[in-house]
Design a protein around this motif. Structure first.
Motif, PDB file in Angstrom:
ATOM      1  N   VAL A  85     124.360 -45.430  31.459  1.00 43.28           N
ATOM      2  CA  VAL A  85     125.582 -45.591  30.674  1.00 43.28           C
ATOM      3  C   VAL A  85     126.246 -46.874  31.164  1.00 43.28           C
ATOM      4  CG1 VAL A  85     127.939 -44.716  30.398  1.00 43.28           C
ATOM      5  CG2 VAL A  85     126.008 -43.175  30.139  1.00 43.28           C
ATOM      6  N   ARG A 112     129.622 -49.201  30.952  1.00 42.69           N
ATOM      7  CA  ARG A 112     131.041 -49.156  30.583  1.00 42.69           C
ATOM      8  C   ARG A 112     131.735 -50.334  31.240  1.00 42.69           C
ATOM      9  NH1 ARG A 112     134.017 -48.196  34.856  1.00 42.69           N
ATOM     10  NH2 ARG A 112     133.292 -46.956  36.593  1.00 42.69           N
ATOM     11  N   LEU A 115     123.273 -46.117  26.786  1.00 46.63           N
ATOM     12  CA  LEU A 115     124.452 -45.966  25.934  1.00 46.63           C
ATOM     13  C   LEU A 115     125.536 -46.875  26.501  1.00 46.63           C
ATOM     14  CD1 LEU A 115     125.114 -42.163  25.284  1.00 46.63           C
ATOM     15  CD2 LEU A 115     124.581 -43.909  23.610  1.00 46.63           C
ATOM     16  N   PHE A 139     129.634 -47.758  26.296  1.00 49.09           N
ATOM     17  CA  PHE A 139     130.913 -47.193  25.860  1.00 49.09           C
ATOM     18  C   PHE A 139     131.990 -48.254  25.832  1.00 49.09           C
ATOM     19  CE2 PHE A 139     128.716 -43.473  27.215  1.00 49.09           C
ATOM     20  CZ  PHE A 139     129.227 -42.443  26.459  1.00 49.09           C
ATOM     21  N   ALA A 190     130.395 -45.130  21.332  1.00 50.12           N
ATOM     22  CA  ALA A 190     129.212 -45.412  22.149  1.00 50.12           C
ATOM     23  C   ALA A 190     128.180 -46.058  21.242  1.00 50.12           C
ATOM     24  CB  ALA A 190     128.657 -44.128  22.748  1.00 50.12           C
TER      25      ALA A 190
END
Length: 176
Positions: free
Chosen positions: A122, A124, A61, A63, A81
Motif C-alpha cells: 500500500v 500512501r 494499491l 491511497f 485507492a
C-alpha cells in the motif's frame, strides 16, 4: 580523493570539497574522474522507485484524497485507492472532515470486504490522516505500507513512478 573514496560520485565529491571551501562544478569532477580512468560511483543496491512500481504493480494499491466542491459551496474530501495494475480507481468514502479515525475505519471496511486479495503493498503519502492505526490495519493483513518520499519542490510521486503535479495527477493516471 576519487581513488580513496571509490563509492563517491561527482555530486558527493563536490559536496565534500565545498565543506573544505573548494568550489568546483560536478561536471569538472566528472571530467577529472574520467581522465584518471575512474568510473562513476557504483549503483546502490535495490531497484529505483519506478522499477519497483513496474515490477510490483499487480499487488499495489495507492491511497490519496481529492476534494469536491458542492453546489452549496462546501468542500467534501474523497478517499480513493488506485490499483496500479489496472489503474482502476475505487472511491472508499466521502466526508466533510476527514481525520485519522475515519480513514482507519475506511481501511477496516476495505480489509473486511476481502478486497485486499493479492495486494502486497500500500502506497500512501505522509498526510497525518494516514496514522499508525491505518498502517496497522494493512500490516495485520500481511500488506507492507510504504510512505512516499517527502515532497520535492511542490511535486509528489505519482503511482506511475514519475513525478506529477499535485491535484490534477489524480485524474490524469486513472480511467474513471
Amino acid at each position: 580523493m576519487g581513488r580513496e573514496n571509490p563509492r563517491w560520485g561527482c555530486i558527493r565529491s563536490r559536496g565534500e570539497l565545498a565543506k573544505l571551501g573548494i568550489r568546483v562544478s560536478a561536471t569538472k569532477i566528472r571530467t577529472l574522474l574520467r581522465a584518471n580512468k575512474l568510473g562513476p560511483a557504483p549503483r546502490r543496491s535495490g531497484p529505483t522507485w519506478s522499477e519497483f512500481l513496474r515490477a510490483q504493480a499487480k499487488g499495489i494499491l495507492a491511497f490519496d484524497f481529492f476534494t469536491v466542491e458542492t453546489a452549496w459551496l462546501r468542500t467534501m474530501y474523497v478517499l480513493f485507492a488506485i490499483e496500479l495494475r489496472s489503474r482502476r480507481a475505487h472511491v472508499l468514502g466521502v466526508t466533510r472532515n476527514p481525520d485519522s479515525a475515519w480513514v482507519t475505519q475506511q481501511a477496516r471496511n476495505l480489509a473486511v470486504g476481502e478486497r485486499l486479495e493479492g495486494v502486497r503493498f500500500v502506497i500512501r503519502d505522509r498526510d497525518s490522516k494516514f496514522s499508525g492505526p491505518f498502517d496497522e490495519v494493512f500490516r495485520t493483513e500481511g500488506v507492507k505500507v510504504i510512505a512516499t518520499p517527502i515532497r520535492a519542490r511542490g511535486r509528489t510521486p505519482s503511482p506511475s513512478g514519475g513525478y506529477a503535479l499535485s491535484g490534477p495527477s489524480v485524474w490524469t493516471g486513472c480511467s474513471c
